[in-house]
Design an enzyme around this catalytic site. Structure first.
Site, PDB file in Angstrom:
ATOM      1  N   HIS A  42       0.858  -1.190   0.000  1.00  0.00           N
ATOM      2  CA  HIS A  42       0.000   0.000   0.000  1.00  0.00           C
ATOM      3  C   HIS A  42       0.895   1.242   0.000  1.00  0.00           C
ATOM      4  O   HIS A  42       1.240   1.771   1.051  1.00  0.00           O
ATOM      5  CB  HIS A  42      -0.899  -0.018   1.240  1.00  0.00           C
ATOM      6  CG  HIS A  42      -1.963   1.030   1.250  1.00  0.00           C
ATOM      7  ND1 HIS A  42      -3.210   0.802   1.763  1.00  0.00           N
ATOM      8  CD2 HIS A  42      -1.976   2.316   0.822  1.00  0.00           C
ATOM      9  CE1 HIS A  42      -3.937   1.896   1.659  1.00  0.00           C
ATOM     10  NE2 HIS A  42      -3.200   2.839   1.092  1.00  0.00           N
ATOM     11  N   GLU A  73      -2.511  -1.728  -3.426  1.00  0.00           N
ATOM     12  CA  GLU A  73      -3.708  -1.060  -2.941  1.00  0.00           C
ATOM     13  C   GLU A  73      -3.396   0.386  -2.567  1.00  0.00           C
ATOM     14  O   GLU A  73      -2.255   0.722  -2.240  1.00  0.00           O
ATOM     15  CB  GLU A  73      -4.290  -1.799  -1.737  1.00  0.00           C
ATOM     16  CG  GLU A  73      -3.374  -1.850  -0.523  1.00  0.00           C
ATOM     17  CD  GLU A  73      -3.984  -2.602   0.649  1.00  0.00           C
ATOM     18  OE1 GLU A  73      -4.887  -3.436   0.424  1.00  0.00           O
ATOM     19  OE2 GLU A  73      -3.557  -2.354   1.790  1.00  0.00           O
ATOM     20  N   HIS A 203      -8.297  -6.505   6.976  1.00  0.00           N
ATOM     21  CA  HIS A 203      -8.084  -5.513   8.025  1.00  0.00           C
ATOM     22  C   HIS A 203      -8.282  -6.157   9.397  1.00  0.00           C
ATOM     23  O   HIS A 203      -9.397  -6.486   9.788  1.00  0.00           O
ATOM     24  CB  HIS A 203      -8.998  -4.295   7.908  1.00  0.00           C
ATOM     25  CG  HIS A 203      -8.410  -3.088   8.605  1.00  0.00           C
ATOM     26  ND1 HIS A 203      -7.584  -2.188   7.964  1.00  0.00           N
ATOM     27  CD2 HIS A 203      -8.478  -2.671   9.877  1.00  0.00           C
ATOM     28  CE1 HIS A 203      -7.199  -1.255   8.815  1.00  0.00           C
ATOM     29  NE2 HIS A 203      -7.719  -1.530   9.990  1.00  0.00           N
TER      30      HIS A 203
END
Length: 249
Positions: A42, A73, A203
């Site tokens: 990320h 991402e 998550h």
């Protein structure tokens, strides 16, 4: 179900010192050797963990491997800033197997909500079209809202990634609430399946709450980094990766 290892926390530790220790490529290779099916990064504009050069390095590592997918991402609206070239430039340059679009801001500690497509549909549509024109699978980070997931389908994305933060917190504090939240995720997952969308999740998933969450209908991929890194401090990286693979399989 595929396990994609999020390498952000390895990069975060490295960035606390000068140099390249720990070496993110070495840990990526360890994860691949242990049997993971994916690598996730990320790259944020503040470069608090993953840097653009890391994406280049890991893309070169993963692209020749048919058994390992590379997932990048981040916020598709993140513009160039200093040595950060902009999120979309990073993605198009590296051609990952999957791009997961996330509505996070520079001020957030971490991703903490899904897209509101009533607000962002028009802005996201050309981005989704551009990614798909490059042969990149597009996933959107979403809350378990069936109405919003219907809009994901209309947008033309391929998958959703269900935001599992509230589920993980409830699983730790209130199992009954966690089961209620999981029921909402199951409804959202079935909506996605009916529309022909693939389903990812991530998550704060860990070895404990994955015992329930892995039963989500149609779950294809989980992205796990924070909890796995914490477990690796206790039992070693290779052992931690293999434990998560065992749960996923």
């Amino acid at each position: 179900m595929s396990l994609s290892i999020n390498l952000n926390k390895i990069a975060l530790i490295r960035n606390s010192r000068d140099g390249n220790y720990p070496d993110i490529e070495a840990f990526a290779k360890m994860a691949i050797d242990a049997g993971v099916q994916g690598l996730t990064v990320h790259p944020r504009p503040d470069q608090r963990h993953i840097r653009p050069g890391d994406v280049d390095l890991l893309s070169a590592l993963a692209s020749p491997l048919s058994s390992v997918e590379f997932n990048v991402e981040g916020n598709p609206f993140a513009q160039a800033q200093g040595s950060y070239p902009g999120f979309m430039d990073i993605v198009i340059q590296n051609q990952p197997d999957q791009c997961t679009l996330v509505p996070d801001s520079n001020q957030q500690k971490t991703s903490d909500h899904g897209f509101n497509l009533h607000q962002d549909f028009a802005r996201l549509q050309p981005i989704v079209e551009k990614l798909k024109s490059h042969g990149i699978r597009v996933s959107l980070f979403m809350d378990p809202d069936p109405e919003q997931i219907t809009l994901v389908h209309k947008l033309g994305a391929d998958r959703i990634e269900l935001y599992t933060g509230p589920f993980a917190q409830a699983y730790q504090e209130d199992k009954a609430l966690a089961e209620d939240i999981f029921a909402e995720h199951c409804l959202a997952a079935n909506t996605a399946l009916d529309l022909g969308l693939g389903i990812n999740a991530g998550h704060d998933l860990n070895l404990d709450n994955m015992q329930l969450y892995k039963t989500l209908p149609g779950l294809q991929e989980v992205s796990i980094g924070h909890a796995l890194t914490v477990d690796a401090l206790l039992i070693g990286f290779d052992t931690a990766v293999k434990e998560y693979l065992r749960v996923c399989h």
